[in-house]
Design a protein around this motif. Structure first.
Motif, PDB file in Angstrom:
ATOM      1  N   TYR A 141       0.840  -1.206   0.000  1.00  0.00           N
ATOM      2  CA  TYR A 141       0.000   0.000   0.000  1.00  0.00           C
ATOM      3  C   TYR A 141       0.875   1.257   0.000  1.00  0.00           C
ATOM      4  N   TYR A 142       1.892   1.274   0.846  1.00  0.00           N
ATOM      5  CA  TYR A 142       2.781   2.431   0.892  1.00  0.00           C
ATOM      6  C   TYR A 142       3.541   2.597  -0.425  1.00  0.00           C
ATOM      7  N   ILE A 143       3.856   1.492  -1.070  1.00  0.00           N
ATOM      8  CA  ILE A 143       4.507   1.564  -2.381  1.00  0.00           C
ATOM      9  C   ILE A 143       3.530   2.155  -3.402  1.00  0.00           C
ATOM     10  N   GLU A 144       2.292   1.651  -3.407  1.00  0.00           N
ATOM     11  CA  GLU A 144       1.272   2.148  -4.341  1.00  0.00           C
ATOM     12  C   GLU A 144       1.017   3.642  -4.146  1.00  0.00           C
ATOM     13  N   GLU A 145       1.074   4.098  -2.903  1.00  0.00           N
ATOM     14  CA  GLU A 145       0.828   5.506  -2.597  1.00  0.00           C
ATOM     15  C   GLU A 145       2.062   6.376  -2.838  1.00  0.00           C
ATOM     16  N   GLY A 146       3.182   5.747  -3.165  1.00  0.00           N
ATOM     17  CA  GLY A 146       4.399   6.502  -3.456  1.00  0.00           C
ATOM     18  C   GLY A 146       5.191   6.910  -2.230  1.00  0.00           C
ATOM     19  N   LEU A 147       4.828   6.358  -1.075  1.00  0.00           N
ATOM     20  CA  LEU A 147       5.540   6.703   0.161  1.00  0.00           C
ATOM     21  C   LEU A 147       6.823   5.890   0.313  1.00  0.00           C
ATOM     22  N   LEU A 148       6.818   4.693  -0.223  1.00  0.00           N
ATOM     23  CA  LEU A 148       8.028   3.865  -0.279  1.00  0.00           C
ATOM     24  C   LEU A 148       8.382   3.656  -1.747  1.00  0.00           C
ATOM     25  N   THR A 149       9.660   3.721  -2.044  1.00  0.00           N
ATOM     26  CA  THR A 149      10.086   3.579  -3.442  1.00  0.00           C
ATOM     27  C   THR A 149      11.269   2.615  -3.562  1.00  0.00           C
ATOM     28  N   PRO A 150      11.038   1.350  -3.206  1.00  0.00           N
ATOM     29  CA  PRO A 150      12.132   0.378  -3.337  1.00  0.00           C
ATOM     30  C   PRO A 150      12.442   0.125  -4.815  1.00  0.00           C
ATOM     31  N   THR A 151      13.643  -0.340  -5.064  1.00  0.00           N
ATOM     32  CA  THR A 151      14.000  -0.715  -6.429  1.00  0.00           C
ATOM     33  C   THR A 151      13.512  -2.133  -6.684  1.00  0.00           C
ATOM     34  N   LYS A 152      13.449  -2.499  -7.940  1.00  0.00           N
ATOM     35  CA  LYS A 152      13.081  -3.879  -8.280  1.00  0.00           C
ATOM     36  C   LYS A 152      14.324  -4.583  -8.788  1.00  0.00           C
ATOM     37  N   VAL A 153      14.588  -5.747  -8.203  1.00  0.00           N
ATOM     38  CA  VAL A 153      15.707  -6.597  -8.609  1.00  0.00           C
ATOM     39  C   VAL A 153      15.115  -7.941  -9.001  1.00  0.00           C
ATOM     40  N   ASN A 154      15.291  -8.302 -10.254  1.00  0.00           N
ATOM     41  CA  ASN A 154      14.715  -9.545 -10.775  1.00  0.00           C
ATOM     42  C   ASN A 154      13.217  -9.635 -10.496  1.00  0.00           C
ATOM     43  N   GLY A 155      12.525  -8.508 -10.643  1.00  0.00           N
ATOM     44  CA  GLY A 155      11.078  -8.473 -10.452  1.00  0.00           C
ATOM     45  C   GLY A 155      10.617  -8.455  -9.013  1.00  0.00           C
ATOM     46  N   LYS A 156      11.559  -8.363  -8.070  1.00  0.00           N
ATOM     47  CA  LYS A 156      11.200  -8.346  -6.642  1.00  0.00           C
ATOM     48  C   LYS A 156      11.641  -7.019  -6.029  1.00  0.00           C
ATOM     49  N   TYR A 157      10.836  -6.556  -5.077  1.00  0.00           N
ATOM     50  CA  TYR A 157      11.180  -5.308  -4.394  1.00  0.00           C
ATOM     51  C   TYR A 157      12.415  -5.510  -3.521  1.00  0.00           C
ATOM     52  N   PHE A 158      13.340  -4.571  -3.640  1.00  0.00           N
ATOM     53  CA  PHE A 158      14.547  -4.583  -2.819  1.00  0.00           C
ATOM     54  C   PHE A 158      14.612  -3.266  -2.055  1.00  0.00           C
ATOM     55  N   PHE A 159      14.697  -3.374  -0.731  1.00  0.00           N
ATOM     56  CA  PHE A 159      14.654  -2.213   0.155  1.00  0.00           C
ATOM     57  C   PHE A 159      16.055  -1.864   0.644  1.00  0.00           C
ATOM     58  N   GLU A 160      16.433  -0.615   0.416  1.00  0.00           N
ATOM     59  CA  GLU A 160      17.746  -0.134   0.840  1.00  0.00           C
ATOM     60  C   GLU A 160      17.601   0.674   2.125  1.00  0.00           C
ATOM     61  N   ASP A 161      18.696   1.226   2.612  1.00  0.00           N
ATOM     62  CA  ASP A 161      18.685   1.989   3.862  1.00  0.00           C
ATOM     63  C   ASP A 161      17.665   3.126   3.832  1.00  0.00           C
ATOM     64  N   ILE A 162      17.574   3.829   2.709  1.00  0.00           N
ATOM     65  CA  ILE A 162      16.633   4.946   2.607  1.00  0.00           C
ATOM     66  C   ILE A 162      15.194   4.466   2.761  1.00  0.00           C
ATOM     67  N   ASP A 163      14.889   3.278   2.233  1.00  0.00           N
ATOM     68  CA  ASP A 163      13.542   2.724   2.365  1.00  0.00           C
ATOM     69  C   ASP A 163      13.232   2.379   3.817  1.00  0.00           C
ATOM     70  N   ARG A 164      14.215   1.843   4.490  1.00  0.00           N
ATOM     71  CA  ARG A 164      14.031   1.517   5.911  1.00  0.00           C
ATOM     72  C   ARG A 164      13.818   2.793   6.719  1.00  0.00           C
ATOM     73  N   SER A 165      14.597   3.809   6.421  1.00  0.00           N
ATOM     74  CA  SER A 165      14.446   5.096   7.095  1.00  0.00           C
ATOM     75  C   SER A 165      13.074   5.704   6.797  1.00  0.00           C
ATOM     76  N   ASP A 166      12.666   5.639   5.531  1.00  0.00           N
ATOM     77  CA  ASP A 166      11.350   6.175   5.150  1.00  0.00           C
ATOM     78  C   ASP A 166      10.234   5.435   5.878  1.00  0.00           C
ATOM     79  N   PHE A 167      10.353   4.108   5.997  1.00  0.00           N
ATOM     80  CA  PHE A 167       9.313   3.340   6.671  1.00  0.00           C
ATOM     81  C   PHE A 167       9.230   3.722   8.151  1.00  0.00           C
ATOM     82  N   LYS A 168      10.364   3.898   8.787  1.00  0.00           N
ATOM     83  CA  LYS A 168      10.366   4.330  10.191  1.00  0.00           C
ATOM     84  C   LYS A 168       9.680   5.687  10.324  1.00  0.00           C
ATOM     85  N   ASN A 169       9.966   6.594   9.400  1.00  0.00           N
ATOM     86  CA  ASN A 169       9.334   7.917   9.428  1.00  0.00           C
ATOM     87  C   ASN A 169       7.828   7.824   9.209  1.00  0.00           C
TER      88      ASN A 169
END
Length: 117
Positions: free
Chosen positions: A19-47
């Motif tokens: 849901y957060y991805i669909e709303e544009g609040l999280l923007t993980p990259t896709k690696v081999n068709g799967k979402y990959f979450f980096e440090d910025i994504d973890r920080s964004d989720f905490k926020n």
């Protein structure tokens, strides 16, 4: 980290993350068709969690994220200040409504208690 590890780390659900991805609040990259979450994504989720815990809506979170492009600027601070002041006003109105509801319920409770005595 991939979505499975992400949801375990943050004790959340796949639906919430998507849901957060669909709303544009999280923007993980896709690696081999799967979402990959980096440090910025973890920080964004905490926020996101902190702001949601304050009762802020998804609409407000989107505004704050939009302001992030001007990070540290006076423009960002003014915009975020306006957002917070609007939320304070909304909460004040809700408190007034809840206070009236509480008083009405207390009156009814007292009346019922008197009827039982």
């Amino acid at each position: 980290m991939y979505i499975g590890e992400f949801i375990q780390t943050f004790e959340t659900t796949r639906e919430t993350v998507r849901y957060y991805i669909e709303e544009g609040l999280l923007t993980p990259t896709k690696v081999n068709g799967k979402y990959f979450f980096e440090d910025i994504d973890r920080s964004d989720f905490k926020n996101i969690r902190e702001l949601r815990d304050m009762g802020l809506s998804i609409r407000v979170l989107k505004q704050i994220k939009k302001n992030k492009k001007d990070c540290g600027s006076t423009m960002q601070w003014k915009s975020n200040l306006q957002i917070i002041n609007d939320e304070l006003e909304r909460v004040e109105k809700e408190l007034e409504i809840l206070t009236r509801q509480k008083k009405t319920l207390e009156i009814i409770s007292n009346q019922l208690q008197l009827a039982l005595d």
